[in-house]
Design an enzyme around this catalytic site. Structure first.
Site, PDB file in Angstrom:
ATOM      1  N   LEU A 156      50.123  37.927  38.154  1.00  0.00           N
ATOM      2  CA  LEU A 156      50.179  39.717  38.550  1.00  0.00           C
ATOM      3  C   LEU A 156      48.572  39.628  38.038  1.00  0.00           C
ATOM      4  CD1 LEU A 156      53.436  40.792  38.930  1.00  0.00           C
ATOM      5  CD2 LEU A 156      52.159  40.529  40.974  1.00  0.00           C
ATOM      6  N   ASP A 157      47.611  40.829  38.174  1.00  0.00           N
ATOM      7  CA  ASP A 157      46.399  41.315  37.739  1.00  0.00           C
ATOM      8  C   ASP A 157      47.057  42.149  36.255  1.00  0.00           C
ATOM      9  OD1 ASP A 157      44.579  40.213  39.185  1.00  0.00           O
ATOM     10  OD2 ASP A 157      45.234  42.334  39.740  1.00  0.00           O
ATOM     11  N   ARG A 158      46.627  42.053  35.160  1.00  0.00           N
ATOM     12  CA  ARG A 158      47.638  42.895  33.802  1.00  0.00           C
ATOM     13  C   ARG A 158      48.100  44.821  34.162  1.00  0.00           C
ATOM     14  NH1 ARG A 158      43.681  44.470  28.606  1.00  0.00           N
ATOM     15  NH2 ARG A 158      43.427  42.012  28.651  1.00  0.00           N
ATOM     16  N   GLU A 159      47.459  45.285  35.021  1.00  0.00           N
ATOM     17  CA  GLU A 159      47.452  46.541  35.335  1.00  0.00           C
ATOM     18  C   GLU A 159      48.857  46.309  35.713  1.00  0.00           C
ATOM     19  OE1 GLU A 159      46.993  48.647  32.812  1.00  0.00           O
ATOM     20  OE2 GLU A 159      45.296  47.313  31.742  1.00  0.00           O
ATOM     21  N   THR A 160      48.700  45.359  36.666  1.00  0.00           N
ATOM     22  CA  THR A 160      49.855  45.307  38.023  1.00  0.00           C
ATOM     23  C   THR A 160      51.227  45.470  37.417  1.00  0.00           C
ATOM     24  OG1 THR A 160      48.138  44.644  39.379  1.00  0.00           O
ATOM     25  CG2 THR A 160      50.702  44.469  40.217  1.00  0.00           C
TER      26      THR A 160
END
Length: 193
Positions: free
Chosen positions: A143-147
């Site tokens: 998952l993306d860091r900000e997700t």
């Protein structure tokens, strides 16, 4: 330079390690060694399987004996991730399910799933620091860091292979939800994928 691996290592492949490519196996065995060096030692014939030269795409079989040569790599300045760090300790509270095969984590926003690109800490490094006795912990997906959201971590190679196959065959459903402020106007944007 630091001599990380000073002697030849012989590893017999267990049933749960069978089926993976030799290059991936070596990346796991030789942590911190650049991929380019791993491919070089395979190409030069320094890595042998059952006393024979192999190609990087060779798939390991149960009972194979792998010869891993001594490898020199530069000493890293980074200290290993400590289980006492607040971020690492907080990961324990994020675990929403765990059995012998799988660990399911509610990944918080702002935390990377793995280190790299200037980051020394990610969820997988934190979990490995929390569970030093765990022989196998690998990300099933990212998952993306900000997700924020559910992240699957395999605790056995067989589980990782089965879950990757489900992702490949689209037998697993992934839903992404977005929280927006105010009313979302239907004429603005509709995404259906």
């Amino acid at each position: 330079m630091n001599m990380n691996n000073t002697s030849v290592k012989l590893v017999t492949i267990a049933a749960d390690e069978a089926g993976q490519r030799i290059d991936n196996f070596l990346r796991n065995q030789l942590k911190g060694v650049p991929k380019s060096m791993i491919y070089r030692i395979v190409r030069k014939g320094e890595v042998r399987v059952n006393k024979k030269r192999i190609k990087p795409e060779y798939k390991l079989q149960s009972g194979d004996e792998v010869r891993i040569p001594p490898v020199r790599i530069a000493e890293r300045d980074e200290a290993p991730v400590s289980a006492k760090l607040d971020k690492v300790a907080a990961l324990n509270d994020c675990i929403i399910f765990e059995d012998d095969y799988l660990l399911v984590l509610n990944k918080p926003s702002g935390t990377a799933v793995h280190g790299g690109s200037g980051l020394s800490f990610g969820v997988i490094e934190g979990l490995r620091a929390l569970r030093p006795e765990a022989r196998f912990l690998e990300l099933v997906h990212r998952l993306d860091r900000e997700t924020s959201g559910v992240l699957l971590v395999a605790k056995k190679r067989s589980a990782l292979r089965a879950l990757h196959e489900q992702l490949r065959m689209k037998a697993m459903q992934k839903d992404y939800l977005a929280l927006v402020r105010g009313q979302w106007q239907s004429h603005c944007k509709v995404v259906q994928a």
